[in-house]
Design an enzyme around this catalytic site. Sequence first.
Site, PDB file in Angstrom:
ATOM      1  CB  ILE A 168      12.079  21.762 -25.875  1.00  0.00           C
ATOM      2  CG1 ILE A 168      12.412  22.217 -27.314  1.00  0.00           C
ATOM      3  CG2 ILE A 168      12.112  22.958 -24.921  1.00  0.00           C
ATOM      4  CD1 ILE A 168      11.426  23.206 -27.912  1.00  0.00           C
ATOM      5  CG  ASP A 169      16.457  17.906 -27.938  1.00  0.00           C
ATOM      6  OD1 ASP A 169      16.561  17.245 -26.875  1.00  0.00           O
ATOM      7  OD2 ASP A 169      17.411  18.555 -28.421  1.00  0.00           O
ATOM      8  CG  HIS A 222      13.914  26.642 -21.758  1.00  0.00           C
ATOM      9  ND1 HIS A 222      14.911  27.077 -22.614  1.00  0.00           N
ATOM     10  CD2 HIS A 222      14.001  27.428 -20.665  1.00  0.00           C
ATOM     11  CE1 HIS A 222      15.570  28.080 -22.038  1.00  0.00           C
ATOM     12  NE2 HIS A 222      15.039  28.307 -20.860  1.00  0.00           N
ATOM     13  CB  CYS A 229      -4.649  20.713 -20.174  1.00  0.00           C
ATOM     14  SG  CYS A 229      -5.802  21.925 -19.517  1.00  0.00           S
ATOM     15  CG  ASN A 279      29.201  27.164 -26.639  1.00  0.00           C
ATOM     16  OD1 ASN A 279      28.317  26.390 -27.016  1.00  0.00           O
ATOM     17  ND2 ASN A 279      29.137  28.460 -26.857  1.00  0.00           N
ATOM     18  CG  ASP A 336      31.703  19.052 -33.324  1.00  0.00           C
ATOM     19  OD1 ASP A 336      30.768  19.650 -33.886  1.00  0.00           O
ATOM     20  OD2 ASP A 336      31.680  17.850 -33.027  1.00  0.00           O
TER      21      ASP A 336
HETATM   22 ZN   LIG Z   1      -7.382  20.500 -18.583  1.00  0.00          ZN
END
Ligand SMILES: [Zn+2]
Length: 252
Positions: free
Chosen positions: A108-109, A126, A134, A224, A241
């Site tokens: 989300i960065d 995500h 809003c 990973n 890494d």
């Molecule tokens: Zn709104």
Amino acid sequence: MIASDLRSGVERLGDMIAEAKTIVPFTGAGISTECGIPDFRSPGGIWTRYRPIEFGEFVASQDARDESWRRRFAMEEIFAAARPGRGHRALASLYRAGKIPAVITQNIDNLHQASGFAAEHVIELHGNTTYARCIGCGQAYQLDWVKRRFIEDGAPNCTVCDEPVKTATISFGQMMPEEEMQRATALSRACDLFIAIGSSLVVWPAAGFPMMAKNAGARLVIINREPTEQDDIADLVIRHDIGETLGPFVGN
Ligand SMILES: [Zn+2]
């Protein structure tokens, strides 16, 4: 096949990248840890110390909204200071070279965009924490605007429809974004090389995409530090890494 060491893993990955026409990367928290962004789900991570605020609570309670924004603003220095790492820059190089049509991410960065991906080519499963929306009409807001309102009156509502304003992330208890899921599915099925980077591939829907790509005939690479749930089906597993593994692929 698990690469015996970093060098042979990078070599094999280089061959696979050279042979591929369409590469789809799937990224998780591990690609951003070298950028100073903690893995929220890891032991000691923020989600193991604070109970997450679920979407229903956020909608129902001003206190929950205030607490949610307090936590977000407490993280602001970390997010504001983060710059793309070697992994982000390597993928951006392959994107510019025309090998990668889009990246699928659990993060989300905003660091894929910061590394040079056009926003429409970053599929955020995500959402994104670097701006707000809003929850009623979807109007976007800058965090600075939210913060000014927050200091005066607490968590603000939308100036258009008066519904609460929330970071543009997908919270626990919130539906997965439909369009993003469809695009991620289509990309996974259409690529000939799928590279999962820095994700334990446990949480749905992350767990599904590597198998989807594999079933559609793609090669699968998993990078990973720790073993993942999908290592058995991968053509190449690199347990090193991420910055060191992808650093050699950073181009101009
Ligand atoms: Zn709104």
